[in-house]
Scaffold this motif. Structure first.
Motif, PDB file in Angstrom:
ATOM      1  N   GLY A   1      14.369  -6.542   6.372  1.00  0.00           N
ATOM      2  CA  GLY A   1      13.570  -5.341   6.515  1.00  0.00           C
ATOM      3  C   GLY A   1      12.198  -5.505   5.888  1.00  0.00           C
ATOM      4  N   ALA A   2      11.419  -4.445   5.957  1.00  0.00           N
ATOM      5  CA  ALA A   2      10.050  -4.473   5.434  1.00  0.00           C
ATOM      6  C   ALA A   2      10.061  -4.605   3.916  1.00  0.00           C
ATOM      7  CB  ALA A   2       9.311  -3.203   5.842  1.00  0.00           C
ATOM      8  N   PRO A   3       9.280  -5.520   3.355  1.00  0.00           N
ATOM      9  CA  PRO A   3       9.187  -5.642   1.896  1.00  0.00           C
ATOM     10  C   PRO A   3       8.588  -4.377   1.282  1.00  0.00           C
ATOM     11  CG  PRO A   3       8.266  -7.578   2.998  1.00  0.00           C
ATOM     12  CD  PRO A   3       8.467  -6.534   4.052  1.00  0.00           C
ATOM     13  N   ARG A   4       9.016  -4.056   0.075  1.00  0.00           N
ATOM     14  CA  ARG A   4       8.499  -2.898  -0.637  1.00  0.00           C
ATOM     15  C   ARG A   4       7.883  -3.339  -1.961  1.00  0.00           C
ATOM     16  NH1 ARG A   4      10.178   1.910   1.613  1.00  0.00           N
ATOM     17  NH2 ARG A   4       8.404   2.642   0.350  1.00  0.00           N
ATOM     18  N   LEU A   5       6.931  -2.530  -2.434  1.00  0.00           N
ATOM     19  CA  LEU A   5       6.202  -2.878  -3.649  1.00  0.00           C
ATOM     20  C   LEU A   5       7.123  -2.920  -4.857  1.00  0.00           C
ATOM     21  CD1 LEU A   5       3.395  -3.469  -4.792  1.00  0.00           C
ATOM     22  CD2 LEU A   5       3.092  -1.004  -5.126  1.00  0.00           C
ATOM     23  N   LYS A   6       7.992  -1.916  -4.979  1.00  0.00           N
ATOM     24  CA  LYS A   6       8.930  -1.838  -6.099  1.00  0.00           C
ATOM     25  C   LYS A   6      10.107  -0.988  -5.673  1.00  0.00           C
ATOM     26  CE  LYS A   6       9.075  -3.448 -10.323  1.00  0.00           C
ATOM     27  NZ  LYS A   6       8.781  -4.848 -10.649  1.00  0.00           N
TER      28      LYS A   6
ATOM     29  N   TYR B   1      24.688 -15.948   6.255  1.00  0.00           N
ATOM     30  CA  TYR B   1      24.279 -14.542   6.243  1.00  0.00           C
ATOM     31  C   TYR B   1      23.103 -14.404   5.280  1.00  0.00           C
ATOM     32  CZ  TYR B   1      25.269  -9.463   6.605  1.00  0.00           C
ATOM     33  OH  TYR B   1      25.216  -8.113   6.866  1.00  0.00           O
ATOM     34  N   ARG B   2      21.952 -13.993   5.816  1.00  0.00           N
ATOM     35  CA  ARG B   2      20.775 -13.762   4.973  1.00  0.00           C
ATOM     36  C   ARG B   2      20.327 -12.326   5.195  1.00  0.00           C
ATOM     37  NH1 ARG B   2      19.368 -19.496   6.960  1.00  0.00           N
ATOM     38  NH2 ARG B   2      19.076 -18.414   8.932  1.00  0.00           N
ATOM     39  N   ILE B   3      20.229 -11.566   4.103  1.00  0.00           N
ATOM     40  CA  ILE B   3      19.864 -10.155   4.232  1.00  0.00           C
ATOM     41  C   ILE B   3      18.987  -9.742   3.055  1.00  0.00           C
ATOM     42  CG2 ILE B   3      21.992  -9.406   3.090  1.00  0.00           C
ATOM     43  CD1 ILE B   3      21.907  -6.953   5.020  1.00  0.00           C
ATOM     44  N   GLU B   4      17.956  -8.957   3.343  1.00  0.00           N
ATOM     45  CA  GLU B   4      17.073  -8.438   2.308  1.00  0.00           C
ATOM     46  C   GLU B   4      16.393  -7.180   2.823  1.00  0.00           C
ATOM     47  OE1 GLU B   4      13.816 -11.087   1.399  1.00  0.00           O
ATOM     48  OE2 GLU B   4      13.582 -11.678   3.498  1.00  0.00           O
ATOM     49  N   ASN B   5      16.034  -6.312   1.867  1.00  0.00           N
ATOM     50  CA  ASN B   5      15.306  -5.084   2.194  1.00  0.00           C
ATOM     51  C   ASN B   5      16.009  -4.267   3.278  1.00  0.00           C
ATOM     52  OD1 ASN B   5      13.106  -5.664   0.371  1.00  0.00           O
ATOM     53  ND2 ASN B   5      12.434  -7.210   1.837  1.00  0.00           N
TER      54      ASN B   5
ATOM     55  N   ALA C   1      15.512   4.298  -8.620  1.00  0.00           N
ATOM     56  CA  ALA C   1      15.743   3.340  -7.546  1.00  0.00           C
ATOM     57  C   ALA C   1      15.350   3.936  -6.202  1.00  0.00           C
ATOM     58  CB  ALA C   1      17.213   2.927  -7.511  1.00  0.00           C
ATOM     59  N   LEU C   2      14.750   3.131  -5.362  1.00  0.00           N
ATOM     60  CA  LEU C   2      14.465   3.513  -3.978  1.00  0.00           C
ATOM     61  C   LEU C   2      15.686   3.190  -3.127  1.00  0.00           C
ATOM     62  CD1 LEU C   2      12.504   4.341  -1.667  1.00  0.00           C
ATOM     63  CD2 LEU C   2      11.811   1.928  -1.556  1.00  0.00           C
ATOM     64  N   LEU C   3      16.280   4.205  -2.505  1.00  0.00           N
ATOM     65  CA  LEU C   3      17.476   4.004  -1.684  1.00  0.00           C
ATOM     66  C   LEU C   3      17.149   3.750  -0.214  1.00  0.00           C
ATOM     67  CD1 LEU C   3      19.836   6.766  -3.145  1.00  0.00           C
ATOM     68  CD2 LEU C   3      19.592   4.376  -3.850  1.00  0.00           C
ATOM     69  N   THR C   4      16.037   4.255   0.257  1.00  0.00           N
ATOM     70  CA  THR C   4      15.702   4.204   1.676  1.00  0.00           C
ATOM     71  C   THR C   4      15.087   2.856   2.050  1.00  0.00           C
ATOM     72  OG1 THR C   4      15.306   6.585   1.714  1.00  0.00           O
ATOM     73  CG2 THR C   4      14.361   5.298   3.525  1.00  0.00           C
ATOM     74  N   ARG C   5      15.498   2.326   3.214  1.00  0.00           N
ATOM     75  CA  ARG C   5      14.873   1.138   3.794  1.00  0.00           C
ATOM     76  C   ARG C   5      14.653   1.383   5.290  1.00  0.00           C
ATOM     77  NH1 ARG C   5      15.377   0.485  -0.931  1.00  0.00           N
ATOM     78  NH2 ARG C   5      15.822  -1.439  -2.082  1.00  0.00           N
ATOM     79  N   ASN C   6      13.782   0.589   5.896  1.00  0.00           N
ATOM     80  CA  ASN C   6      13.511   0.778   7.323  1.00  0.00           C
ATOM     81  C   ASN C   6      14.625   0.194   8.190  1.00  0.00           C
ATOM     82  OD1 ASN C   6      12.539  -1.935   6.617  1.00  0.00           O
ATOM     83  ND2 ASN C   6      11.742  -2.011   8.711  1.00  0.00           N
ATOM     84  N   VAL C   7      15.431  -0.701   7.629  1.00  0.00           N
ATOM     85  CA  VAL C   7      16.597  -1.245   8.329  1.00  0.00           C
ATOM     86  C   VAL C   7      17.849  -0.703   7.648  1.00  0.00           C
ATOM     87  CG1 VAL C   7      17.903  -3.319   8.884  1.00  0.00           C
ATOM     88  CG2 VAL C   7      15.414  -3.330   9.099  1.00  0.00           C
TER      89      VAL C   7
END
Length: 276
Positions: free
Chosen positions: A123-128, A261-265, A230-236
């Motif tokens: 998913g889209a990277p986030r600042l923090k 399996y590779r997963i992030e954001n 913590a930020l819970l929301t992601r675009n994916v």
């Protein structure tokens, strides 16, 4: 064939074939991937299925070098008491394995027959995505201040941790020694972020006090005791269906027998299967 799938269909992507996901899917029964699936990153997309099995193929929802920047939601369906569990991967699943679906016995670096499944979700990277409060907040407050710059957006969900134990925990009234369920963690939503990138206005008032403080040990070690945010929301988002919470049986995702399996954001919601 050239006909789009319908509810309940079985979709198979054979080896040597590539499929571009550029439209929302109906509620599929099974999707197996021995070829290649790539998500079109020019639009928001939704995939609905009971089983998604990457069996020696490639499932690409963004890559590490080029993350998926639109919104993508994968919803997994199934009833705890009626779903048919496939061998090893079960049901209501997003799974990846090798082609043979057998244990790899050749050792690291060996050339094995068949293909190794690859499942990429980026998913889209986030600042923090995890920080702490810079100032203590009280019940009724609608503004919180972070210690670091963030890029939280309106409508996104946050979690702020408790800084006080509940009465049950203090008095030893927890269930058989387990932590009680009424800790003062709060799930909150962003209304706006100030230009300073640290001051966040919330859509609703806080219910509890959350402290920002620190402690310095005798050896001068600084320990930050401030509430975490913590930020819970992601675009994916990978989620179980709306019935998941009723029977504590959400979606699940796994890698088996040589898959990669590779997963992030990415966000997981209504996942996990009680009793499995």
């Amino acid at each position: 064939n050239q006909e789009p799938p319908a509810d309940g269909d079985y979709v198979s992507v054979p080896a040597g074939q590539s499929l571009l996901v550029d439209m929302d899917t109906p509620k599929l029964l099974i999707m197996t991937v021995e070829g290649e699936i790539v998500f079109d990153d020019t639009k928001d997309l939704q995939v609905h299925a009971t089983y998604i099995w990457v069996k020696g193929g490639t499932f690409e929802l963004g890559t590490e070098e080029k993350p998926f920047m639109h919104r993508a939601t994968i919803t997994l369906y199934g009833n705890k008491y009626e779903a048919v569990r496939l061998p090893v991967v079960g049901a209501k699943c997003l799974a990846v394995s090798n082609t043979q679906f057998t244990i790899r016995e050749y050792g690291d670096g060996a050339q094995e027959p068949g293909s190794i499944g690859k499942l990429d979700v980026h998913g889209a990277p986030r600042l923090k995505v995890w920080t702490r409060l810079a100032k203590t907040v009280q019940p009724g407050d609608t503004v919180i201040v972070m210690q670091e710059d963030v890029d939280f957006r309106p409508g996104e969900e946050l979690m702020i941790t408790a800084t006080q134990a509940s009465h049950k925990h203090i008095s030893g009234m927890g269930l058989m020694g387990a932590p009680p369920v009424d800790f003062q963690n709060e799930r909150i939503f962003v209304q706006s972020l100030d230009p300073d990138m640290r001051t966040v206005t919330l859509t609703t008032a806080l219910k509890f006090e959350h402290i920002s403080t620190f402690y310095v040990r005798p050896d001068d070690e600084y320990i930050d005791l401030s509430a975490e945010v913590a930020l819970l929301t992601r675009n994916v988002k990978i989620q179980g269906d709306e019935l998941s919470e009723a029977d504590s049986w959400g979606g699940h995702t796994m890698v088996a027998f040589g898959g990669i399996y590779r997963i992030e954001n990415a966000e997981f919601f209504r996942m996990g299967q009680q009793g499995e």
